[in-house]
Design a protein around this motif. Structure first.
Motif, PDB file in Angstrom:
ATOM      1  N   ALA A 187       0.853  -1.190   0.000  1.00  0.00           N
ATOM      2  CA  ALA A 187       0.000   0.000   0.000  1.00  0.00           C
ATOM      3  C   ALA A 187       0.886   1.235   0.000  1.00  0.00           C
ATOM      4  CB  ALA A 187      -0.923   0.015   1.201  1.00  0.00           C
ATOM      5  N   ALA A 188       0.530   2.219  -0.816  1.00  0.00           N
ATOM      6  CA  ALA A 188       1.301   3.447  -0.929  1.00  0.00           C
ATOM      7  C   ALA A 188       0.373   4.644  -0.940  1.00  0.00           C
ATOM      8  CB  ALA A 188       2.155   3.433  -2.199  1.00  0.00           C
ATOM      9  N   LEU A 189       0.873   5.761  -0.436  1.00  0.00           N
ATOM     10  CA  LEU A 189       0.106   7.000  -0.383  1.00  0.00           C
ATOM     11  C   LEU A 189       0.848   8.080  -1.157  1.00  0.00           C
ATOM     12  CD1 LEU A 189      -2.208   8.742   0.808  1.00  0.00           C
ATOM     13  CD2 LEU A 189      -0.733   9.123   2.791  1.00  0.00           C
ATOM     14  N   TYR A 190       0.083   8.910  -1.891  1.00  0.00           N
ATOM     15  CA  TYR A 190       0.663   9.965  -2.731  1.00  0.00           C
ATOM     16  C   TYR A 190      -0.006  11.299  -2.435  1.00  0.00           C
ATOM     17  CZ  TYR A 190       2.278   5.914  -5.389  1.00  0.00           C
ATOM     18  OH  TYR A 190       2.853   4.726  -5.757  1.00  0.00           O
ATOM     19  N   ASN A 191       0.765  12.391  -2.572  1.00  0.00           N
ATOM     20  CA  ASN A 191       0.204  13.724  -2.358  1.00  0.00           C
ATOM     21  C   ASN A 191      -0.493  14.225  -3.628  1.00  0.00           C
ATOM     22  OD1 ASN A 191       2.135  14.821  -4.112  1.00  0.00           O
ATOM     23  ND2 ASN A 191       3.407  15.666  -2.488  1.00  0.00           N
ATOM     24  N   PRO A 192      -1.086  15.428  -3.617  1.00  0.00           N
ATOM     25  CA  PRO A 192      -1.810  15.908  -4.797  1.00  0.00           C
ATOM     26  C   PRO A 192      -0.964  16.029  -6.062  1.00  0.00           C
ATOM     27  CG  PRO A 192      -2.502  17.135  -2.876  1.00  0.00           C
ATOM     28  CD  PRO A 192      -1.339  16.291  -2.444  1.00  0.00           C
ATOM     29  N   ALA A 193       0.355  16.160  -5.911  1.00  0.00           N
ATOM     30  CA  ALA A 193       1.227  16.203  -7.082  1.00  0.00           C
ATOM     31  C   ALA A 193       1.699  14.813  -7.488  1.00  0.00           C
ATOM     32  CB  ALA A 193       2.442  17.100  -6.815  1.00  0.00           C
ATOM     33  N   ARG A 194       1.164  13.780  -6.840  1.00  0.00           N
ATOM     34  CA  ARG A 194       1.459  12.383  -7.141  1.00  0.00           C
ATOM     35  C   ARG A 194       2.851  11.951  -6.688  1.00  0.00           C
ATOM     36  NH1 ARG A 194      -1.189  11.666 -13.219  1.00  0.00           N
ATOM     37  NH2 ARG A 194      -3.273  12.422 -12.685  1.00  0.00           N
ATOM     38  N   ALA A 195       3.456  12.709  -5.800  1.00  0.00           N
ATOM     39  CA  ALA A 195       4.723  12.296  -5.210  1.00  0.00           C
ATOM     40  C   ALA A 195       4.442  11.287  -4.110  1.00  0.00           C
ATOM     41  CB  ALA A 195       5.473  13.494  -4.645  1.00  0.00           C
ATOM     42  N   ARG A 196       5.212  10.212  -4.085  1.00  0.00           N
ATOM     43  CA  ARG A 196       4.959   9.152  -3.112  1.00  0.00           C
ATOM     44  C   ARG A 196       5.367   9.598  -1.720  1.00  0.00           C
ATOM     45  NH1 ARG A 196       7.756   3.262  -2.900  1.00  0.00           N
ATOM     46  NH2 ARG A 196       9.228   4.478  -1.695  1.00  0.00           N
ATOM     47  N   LEU A 197       4.456   9.458  -0.771  1.00  0.00           N
ATOM     48  CA  LEU A 197       4.723   9.798   0.620  1.00  0.00           C
ATOM     49  C   LEU A 197       5.344   8.634   1.375  1.00  0.00           C
ATOM     50  CD1 LEU A 197       1.318  11.572   1.337  1.00  0.00           C
ATOM     51  CD2 LEU A 197       3.519  12.684   0.951  1.00  0.00           C
ATOM     52  N   GLY A 198       4.979   7.426   1.026  1.00  0.00           N
ATOM     53  CA  GLY A 198       5.506   6.260   1.701  1.00  0.00           C
ATOM     54  C   GLY A 198       4.848   5.003   1.190  1.00  0.00           C
ATOM     55  N   GLU A 199       5.399   3.882   1.559  1.00  0.00           N
ATOM     56  CA  GLU A 199       4.906   2.587   1.103  1.00  0.00           C
ATOM     57  C   GLU A 199       5.138   1.566   2.200  1.00  0.00           C
ATOM     58  OE1 GLU A 199       6.994  -0.115  -1.964  1.00  0.00           O
ATOM     59  OE2 GLU A 199       5.474   0.954  -3.137  1.00  0.00           O
ATOM     60  N   GLU A 200       4.230   0.633   2.330  1.00  0.00           N
ATOM     61  CA  GLU A 200       4.370  -0.442   3.322  1.00  0.00           C
ATOM     62  C   GLU A 200       3.939  -1.754   2.705  1.00  0.00           C
ATOM     63  OE1 GLU A 200       5.320  -2.189   6.999  1.00  0.00           O
ATOM     64  OE2 GLU A 200       5.830  -0.270   6.079  1.00  0.00           O
ATOM     65  N   LYS A 201       4.570  -2.827   3.143  1.00  0.00           N
ATOM     66  CA  LYS A 201       4.267  -4.164   2.635  1.00  0.00           C
ATOM     67  C   LYS A 201       4.026  -5.104   3.809  1.00  0.00           C
ATOM     68  CE  LYS A 201       7.486  -3.549  -1.263  1.00  0.00           C
ATOM     69  NZ  LYS A 201       6.585  -3.687  -2.412  1.00  0.00           N
ATOM     70  N   THR A 202       3.263  -6.150   3.556  1.00  0.00           N
ATOM     71  CA  THR A 202       3.069  -7.193   4.544  1.00  0.00           C
ATOM     72  C   THR A 202       2.955  -8.531   3.829  1.00  0.00           C
ATOM     73  OG1 THR A 202       1.775  -7.912   6.467  1.00  0.00           O
ATOM     74  CG2 THR A 202       0.541  -7.043   4.593  1.00  0.00           C
ATOM     75  N   SER A 203       3.300  -9.581   4.528  1.00  0.00           N
ATOM     76  CA  SER A 203       3.217 -10.920   3.945  1.00  0.00           C
ATOM     77  C   SER A 203       1.773 -11.410   3.962  1.00  0.00           C
ATOM     78  CB  SER A 203       4.104 -11.901   4.713  1.00  0.00           C
ATOM     79  OG  SER A 203       3.668 -11.988   6.067  1.00  0.00           O
ATOM     80  N   TYR A 204       1.543 -12.481   3.212  1.00  0.00           N
ATOM     81  CA  TYR A 204       0.193 -13.075   3.199  1.00  0.00           C
ATOM     82  C   TYR A 204       0.313 -14.582   3.075  1.00  0.00           C
ATOM     83  CZ  TYR A 204      -4.766 -13.687   2.327  1.00  0.00           C
ATOM     84  OH  TYR A 204      -6.074 -14.062   2.436  1.00  0.00           O
ATOM     85  N   ARG A 205      -0.427 -15.270   3.964  1.00  0.00           N
ATOM     86  CA  ARG A 205      -0.424 -16.734   3.970  1.00  0.00           C
ATOM     87  C   ARG A 205      -1.832 -17.299   4.035  1.00  0.00           C
ATOM     88  NH1 ARG A 205       3.234 -18.681   7.036  1.00  0.00           N
ATOM     89  NH2 ARG A 205       4.392 -16.748   7.450  1.00  0.00           N
ATOM     90  N   GLY A 206      -2.834 -16.450   3.742  1.00  0.00           N
ATOM     91  CA  GLY A 206      -4.212 -16.897   3.786  1.00  0.00           C
ATOM     92  C   GLY A 206      -4.945 -16.443   5.021  1.00  0.00           C
ATOM     93  N   GLU A 207      -4.212 -15.899   6.015  1.00  0.00           N
ATOM     94  CA  GLU A 207      -4.830 -15.382   7.225  1.00  0.00           C
ATOM     95  C   GLU A 207      -5.101 -13.880   7.077  1.00  0.00           C
ATOM     96  OE1 GLU A 207      -2.016 -16.257  10.230  1.00  0.00           O
ATOM     97  OE2 GLU A 207      -2.380 -18.426  10.204  1.00  0.00           O
ATOM     98  N   ALA A 208      -6.036 -13.372   7.858  1.00  0.00           N
ATOM     99  CA  ALA A 208      -6.369 -11.954   7.807  1.00  0.00           C
ATOM    100  C   ALA A 208      -5.159 -11.104   8.199  1.00  0.00           C
ATOM    101  CB  ALA A 208      -7.544 -11.653   8.728  1.00  0.00           C
ATOM    102  N   GLU A 209      -4.984  -9.989   7.504  1.00  0.00           N
ATOM    103  CA  GLU A 209      -3.879  -9.068   7.756  1.00  0.00           C
ATOM    104  C   GLU A 209      -4.427  -7.668   7.988  1.00  0.00           C
ATOM    105  OE1 GLU A 209      -0.752  -9.845   8.007  1.00  0.00           O
ATOM    106  OE2 GLU A 209      -0.734 -11.889   7.221  1.00  0.00           O
ATOM    107  N   GLU A 210      -3.669  -6.846   8.718  1.00  0.00           N
ATOM    108  CA  GLU A 210      -4.068  -5.470   8.960  1.00  0.00           C
ATOM    109  C   GLU A 210      -2.853  -4.572   9.047  1.00  0.00           C
ATOM    110  OE1 GLU A 210      -5.159  -3.611  12.972  1.00  0.00           O
ATOM    111  OE2 GLU A 210      -7.129  -4.015  12.083  1.00  0.00           O
ATOM    112  N   MET A 211      -2.964  -3.364   8.496  1.00  0.00           N
ATOM    113  CA  MET A 211      -1.937  -2.335   8.634  1.00  0.00           C
ATOM    114  C   MET A 211      -2.624  -1.007   8.910  1.00  0.00           C
ATOM    115  SD  MET A 211       0.854  -3.295   5.661  1.00  0.00           S
ATOM    116  CE  MET A 211      -0.319  -3.451   4.305  1.00  0.00           C
ATOM    117  N   ARG A 212      -1.968  -0.171   9.735  1.00  0.00           N
ATOM    118  CA  ARG A 212      -2.522   1.126  10.086  1.00  0.00           C
ATOM    119  C   ARG A 212      -1.470   2.222   9.912  1.00  0.00           C
ATOM    120  NH1 ARG A 212      -5.978   0.408  15.714  1.00  0.00           N
ATOM    121  NH2 ARG A 212      -7.326  -1.319  15.017  1.00  0.00           N
ATOM    122  N   ALA A 213      -1.952   3.453   9.726  1.00  0.00           N
ATOM    123  CA  ALA A 213      -1.050   4.593   9.641  1.00  0.00           C
ATOM    124  C   ALA A 213      -1.798   5.880   9.891  1.00  0.00           C
ATOM    125  CB  ALA A 213      -0.385   4.639   8.268  1.00  0.00           C
TER     126      ALA A 213
END
Length: 448
Positions: free
Chosen positions: A278-304
């Motif tokens: 998941a990544a977030l961008y400002n109004p000029a489309r510049a990337r503010l940050g990015e985060e990744k998480t693994s997946y194995r079939g179980e529910a996942e959650e990320m917050r910011a």
């Protein structure tokens, strides 16, 4: 949820990673979402252009313009742009290889703004696909900031270059490019500083717990589906990237949670290390940050949670410096194509929880407020209304065309009615005039 399956991201202040996810427009009753990889949708008003490998032949970019091009492996393309000596200017390039394109860790784009003499304005920006090697839209930006302590302050012609680096084993096809030029007018005063530290949240608050609305994300920045505060439900397929956007005003913080649902896994050993990005961008489309998480079939959650939007953030360090103007902020969520090795399900449920924290302030006073709003620096009442209704720009344009057609039909109907009324009035007038005339002599005018 396992410890590995749940993580809380650090606040964007003081952390290079940022996660946000928000949803799209609500679906009609009974409509099923489409969950499969789609190519990036370019701007409807984008102008095709061909960058050159020689600076002397570089085509011209104009402030406020959006352009499309393509770039081959190892190529550097030149463009030219004329800058004044009072405005901040942002040039952002989106590289959008088609879903399924083979890319490697070293595959990237790099952009530079420089004088015709080769002096770089600020630093270059580069973006790659990371270790997951998944093709998706990526952005890089360059800018000229008005500051007496920085270079490139003079009015004149500048060169903007886009370079593609690719691994020899990557797909050799050209990548589609979208270039966008935004001009920010000078500021004459107003509220430019961020809120006092005591009023700023550094940890995400409890996310909204309302019933979720069904939404469908877009393929990129141009058809990113508008959302507001709330809980949103989408579906995402392996290899798919979904885009959303939310208006964030001056002094507001965006708090968000993204949840990926569980699935029927093929076996306990299958997992993907960078399953969700998941990544977030400002109004000029510049990337503010990015985060990744693994997946194995179980529910996942990320917050910011983001820092509050403030004009003077531009003088801070990354990534806070990119939270420098109010407007539409974009969220991109990608499910790695290898998740198909974890489950046979064609898509996985995605839940997004968004809230806007803090009191809205008036923000800075732009020398040309209308030009600033037209460029996307600020939040209009119509933006909030669009987010509340979840309507894309294309849907709003279609509604506007429909309204104009109805007005046209109404005008035609009114015209026909008026013509009929005039005809009746004319016939009535003639009858009255005839009735007022003396009767002709017997036998008519030819009577002997």
């Amino acid at each position: 949820m396992t410890g590995a399956g749940r993580r809380t991201m650090a606040a964007l202040t003081g952390a290079a990673a940022l996660l946000l996810l928000a949803p799209a427009a609500a679906l009609a009753d009974g409509e099923e979402p489409v969950a499969e990889p789609q190519p990036y949708r370019m701007a409807d008003d984008a102008e095709p252009i061909e960058g050159t490998e020689r600076s002397s032949d570089a085509p011209r970019l104009e402030g406020g313009g959006t352009y499309t091009d393509e770039i081959a492996p190892g190529q550097t393309l030149y463009y030219s742009i004329g800058l004044d000596d009072v405005s901040d200017v942002y040039l952002t390039t989106v590289a959008a290889p088609a879903p399924g394109t083979k890319v490697g860790y070293s595959d990237r784009i790099e952009v530079v703004l420089q004088t015709t003499g080769g002096d770089t304005c600020l630093s270059s920006d580069r973006q790659n696909f990371g270790a997951d090697g998944l093709a998706r839209p990526i952005t890089a930006w360059s800018l000229r900031a008005i500051d007496p302590d920085r270079s490139c302050q003079e009015a004149g012609v500048y060169h903007y270059t886009v370079t593609r680096d690719s691994d020899p084993t990557s797909s050799p096809e050209p990548w589609p490019l979208e270039l966008r030029v935004l001009v920010e007018p000078p500021v004459t005063g107003g509220q430019v500083n961020p809120p006092s530290p005591g009023s700023v949240l550094t940890e995400p608050p409890a996310p909204p717990a309302d019933a979720a609305e069904r939404v469908t994300g877009g393929t990129g920045f141009n058809d990113a589906r508008p959302v507001t505060e709330g809980v949103w439900r989408d579906d995402i397929a392996p290899g798919q990237t979904l885009f959303y956007r939310i208006p964030v005003d001056w002094s507001q913080q965006l708090a968000l949670t993204v949840e990926l649902g569980n699935t029927a896994a093929k076996d306990d050993a299958s997992w993907v290390s960078d399953g969700l990005t998941a990544a977030l961008y400002n109004p000029a489309r510049a990337r503010l940050g990015e985060e990744k998480t693994s997946y194995r079939g179980e529910a996942e959650e990320m917050r910011a949670i983001t820092p509050p939007v403030a004009y003077d953030n531009r003088y801070d360090d990354l990534p806070v410096s990119r939270m420098r103007f109010a407007g539409w902020h974009y969220i991109a969520v990608t499910l790695h194509e290898d998740v198909a090795t974890v489950t046979d399900e064609p898509s996985i449920g995605l839940t997004l929880r968004t809230s806007l924290e803090g009191e809205v302030t008036a923000g800075p006073d732009y020398e040309d407020p209308q030009a600033a709003l037209d460029a996307g620096f600020g939040v209009r009442d119509s933006d909030r209304d669009q987010a509340e209704k979840g309507l894309s720009d294309q849907e709003i344009a279609a509604d506007r065309r429909g309204s104009q057609q109805l007005l046209g039909f109404a005008g035609i109907g009114a015209g026909v009615g008026l013509l009929a009324a005039l005809t009746v009035w004319q016939l009535t007038a003639r009858r009255r005039a005839a009735a007022s005339q003396p009767a002709p002599p017997p036998g008519g005018p030819w009577a002997a």
